[in-house]
Design a protein around this motif. Sequence first.
Motif, PDB file in Angstrom:
ATOM      1  N   ARG A 316       0.825  -1.222   0.000  1.00  0.00           N
ATOM      2  CA  ARG A 316       0.000   0.000   0.000  1.00  0.00           C
ATOM      3  C   ARG A 316       0.857   1.269   0.000  1.00  0.00           C
ATOM      4  N   HIS A 317       2.143   1.120   0.308  1.00  0.00           N
ATOM      5  CA  HIS A 317       3.031   2.290   0.317  1.00  0.00           C
ATOM      6  C   HIS A 317       3.980   2.305  -0.879  1.00  0.00           C
ATOM      7  N   ILE A 318       3.650   1.534  -1.920  1.00  0.00           N
ATOM      8  CA  ILE A 318       4.633   1.325  -2.989  1.00  0.00           C
ATOM      9  C   ILE A 318       5.029   2.634  -3.694  1.00  0.00           C
ATOM     10  N   HIS A 319       4.070   3.569  -3.820  1.00  0.00           N
ATOM     11  CA  HIS A 319       4.407   4.838  -4.492  1.00  0.00           C
ATOM     12  C   HIS A 319       5.438   5.617  -3.687  1.00  0.00           C
ATOM     13  N   GLU A 320       5.227   5.618  -2.394  1.00  0.00           N
ATOM     14  CA  GLU A 320       6.144   6.316  -1.510  1.00  0.00           C
ATOM     15  C   GLU A 320       7.542   5.691  -1.587  1.00  0.00           C
ATOM     16  N   ILE A 321       7.578   4.361  -1.591  1.00  0.00           N
ATOM     17  CA  ILE A 321       8.870   3.667  -1.610  1.00  0.00           C
ATOM     18  C   ILE A 321       9.586   3.867  -2.947  1.00  0.00           C
ATOM     19  N   ASN A 322       8.814   3.748  -4.042  1.00  0.00           N
ATOM     20  CA  ASN A 322       9.412   4.010  -5.357  1.00  0.00           C
ATOM     21  C   ASN A 322       9.925   5.447  -5.450  1.00  0.00           C
ATOM     22  N   GLY A 323       9.143   6.361  -4.876  1.00  0.00           N
ATOM     23  CA  GLY A 323       9.539   7.771  -4.889  1.00  0.00           C
ATOM     24  C   GLY A 323      10.829   7.989  -4.125  1.00  0.00           C
ATOM     25  N   LEU A 324      10.911   7.317  -2.990  1.00  0.00           N
ATOM     26  CA  LEU A 324      12.117   7.442  -2.176  1.00  0.00           C
ATOM     27  C   LEU A 324      13.325   6.867  -2.930  1.00  0.00           C
ATOM     28  N   TYR A 325      13.086   5.733  -3.575  1.00  0.00           N
ATOM     29  CA  TYR A 325      14.148   5.095  -4.360  1.00  0.00           C
ATOM     30  C   TYR A 325      14.653   6.051  -5.456  1.00  0.00           C
ATOM     31  N   ASP A 326      13.716   6.628  -6.205  1.00  0.00           N
ATOM     32  CA  ASP A 326      14.109   7.590  -7.255  1.00  0.00           C
ATOM     33  C   ASP A 326      14.849   8.777  -6.654  1.00  0.00           C
ATOM     34  N   GLY A 327      14.294   9.274  -5.539  1.00  0.00           N
ATOM     35  CA  GLY A 327      14.892  10.429  -4.883  1.00  0.00           C
ATOM     36  C   GLY A 327      16.326  10.156  -4.458  1.00  0.00           C
ATOM     37  N   VAL A 328      16.544   9.008  -3.823  1.00  0.00           N
ATOM     38  CA  VAL A 328      17.876   8.671  -3.336  1.00  0.00           C
ATOM     39  C   VAL A 328      18.845   8.529  -4.518  1.00  0.00           C
ATOM     40  N   ARG A 329      18.351   7.926  -5.610  1.00  0.00           N
ATOM     41  CA  ARG A 329      19.203   7.774  -6.799  1.00  0.00           C
ATOM     42  C   ARG A 329      19.580   9.127  -7.394  1.00  0.00           C
ATOM     43  N   ASN A 330      18.605  10.047  -7.375  1.00  0.00           N
ATOM     44  CA  ASN A 330      18.861  11.368  -7.967  1.00  0.00           C
ATOM     45  C   ASN A 330      19.759  12.246  -7.115  1.00  0.00           C
ATOM     46  N   LEU A 331      19.948  11.859  -5.869  1.00  0.00           N
ATOM     47  CA  LEU A 331      20.741  12.705  -4.978  1.00  0.00           C
ATOM     48  C   LEU A 331      22.133  12.133  -4.724  1.00  0.00           C
ATOM     49  N   GLN A 332      22.557  11.234  -5.565  1.00  0.00           N
ATOM     50  CA  GLN A 332      23.902  10.669  -5.409  1.00  0.00           C
ATOM     51  C   GLN A 332      24.952  11.767  -5.655  1.00  0.00           C
ATOM     52  N   PRO A 333      26.125  11.620  -5.024  1.00  0.00           N
ATOM     53  CA  PRO A 333      27.192  12.609  -5.242  1.00  0.00           C
ATOM     54  C   PRO A 333      27.517  12.760  -6.735  1.00  0.00           C
ATOM     55  N   GLN A 334      27.917  13.933  -7.115  1.00  0.00           N
ATOM     56  CA  GLN A 334      28.277  14.276  -8.507  1.00  0.00           C
ATOM     57  C   GLN A 334      27.075  14.564  -9.391  1.00  0.00           C
ATOM     58  N   LYS A 335      25.853  14.273  -8.890  1.00  0.00           N
ATOM     59  CA  LYS A 335      24.689  14.604  -9.716  1.00  0.00           C
ATOM     60  C   LYS A 335      24.298  16.054  -9.474  1.00  0.00           C
ATOM     61  N   GLU A 336      23.527  16.588 -10.419  1.00  0.00           N
ATOM     62  CA  GLU A 336      23.090  17.975 -10.269  1.00  0.00           C
ATOM     63  C   GLU A 336      21.980  18.075  -9.222  1.00  0.00           C
ATOM     64  N   LEU A 337      21.907  19.199  -8.547  1.00  0.00           N
ATOM     65  CA  LEU A 337      20.779  19.449  -7.642  1.00  0.00           C
ATOM     66  C   LEU A 337      19.487  19.350  -8.444  1.00  0.00           C
TER      67      LEU A 337
END
Length: 459
Positions: A316-337
């Motif tokens: 039931r929380h899959i959207h939140e978890i997928n969102g968090l996954y995408d978010g964490v991936r997008n915030l890796q070092p060397q990536k743009e803000l």
Amino acid sequence: MNKALLYFIIFLLAACNTSQNKSTAVYFGGEIVNPTSEYVVLFKGDIALDTAYLDQNNRFTFQLDSVDEGLHHFYHFPEEQYVILERGDSIQLRLNTVDFDESLVFSGTNDQVNNFLLEMFLVNEQEEELIYTYYELEPESFRNKIDSLKNIKLEALNNLSLEAELSDAGMEIAKAGIMYTSYIFKEAYPFYHKRKKGEKSMHNLPPDFYDYRADIKYDENGLSYYRPYYNFMKYHLGNLSYMDCKNGCETENMMAKNQLHFNQHKLKLIDSLIKQNELRDNLFRNVAMDYLLKYDKEENIEIFIKEFHQLSGNNRHIHEINGLYDGVRNLQPQKELPEFLVYDSEGNKVSIKDIGKDRMVVFYFWSAPRKRHFTNMINRINLLKEKYPDYTFIGLNVRTDHARWNNMLEVSQLDKNEQFWTENFEEVAHTLIVYDPNRSIIANDGIIVDAFANVYTSF
Ligand SMILES: [Zn+2]
């Protein structure tokens, strides 16, 4: 007998029957002194049953035709607390947000058990420090201490049940709270003991140390949102996962070094042990949040999320978890803000990418209703500003009414060039992954250096 007549008689009987029963309608209301938002939300599990706005006297009222009996909780930003509701109940509360839990008092039907639950909540908070000192003890003495604390509470509940009329449901919830709280400490014991005593390996436990596990119910429907029960499940699964790995996997101490591996054990255990949907989804979610927020390597989080989808793709929380996954991936070092829009004090929309341009920036977060956090944060930031004059420290405000934010900038004399307001907390949480209130994002000329820094420990 004529069939139509028979149905008519059955209908009459049924009608009589319901009118004789006491009313099932539930009234739940009260007064909130120093309100921190305009409304109260009543929940059963993760379902919001109703929202009640405060009137000019700061009073709210819920009137429900009926309830699914048992544990509910109500939320008045940013706090929440439990209330047991049963059919026909009429319950009043009074609280002052300055001391939310300490000031809360219930009156009306079911008031004794509700006040008892609250008292246990406060006692448990007070006991935490004491119990922490017990972890040094040997297993037998530790168990005796924990059991005697538990027995004092059971006796108090027993005395209450002699003088007040407690419903079966209320009695059961109160008892479960006491029992599972004591189990939590036993699940945690081997780990805390090892750490506190600096022992190299896990202390040998007497064979009956975990005997209470025979009484654990994994599918207790009404308790899945009850903190003692839910927290117990988290500690229990952590303990079982550790033992599972220790006894079943070849590499010794693998989980200490490898978060992914340890969390894979957890996923498998939840999958095999927990069948009740709500609890299962919530525990799966907890593992995902916990793991993803530890910011493991990108290839590891990818393995994790694949496995998560296999076991709990319909969570039931899959959207939140997928969102968090995408978010964490997008915030890796060397990536743009990320291109995320916030407001300056004049109401202009600005992208955090632009704020970070051509300079070293540290973004931190605060929220007006969390006053103590705000004060601590501002003090900490002032200190860091002196220590790191090359950095610009940018405050991102969350969960605050816009006018109130503007007013706070004035009153607290914050530099308006360094303060921005965010509109939608969900969006902030997903894009910038704000789960830890002391999180900060360090960036250099719009490129992420460390998006998961902590204002207290990273500097
Ligand atoms: Zn293992």
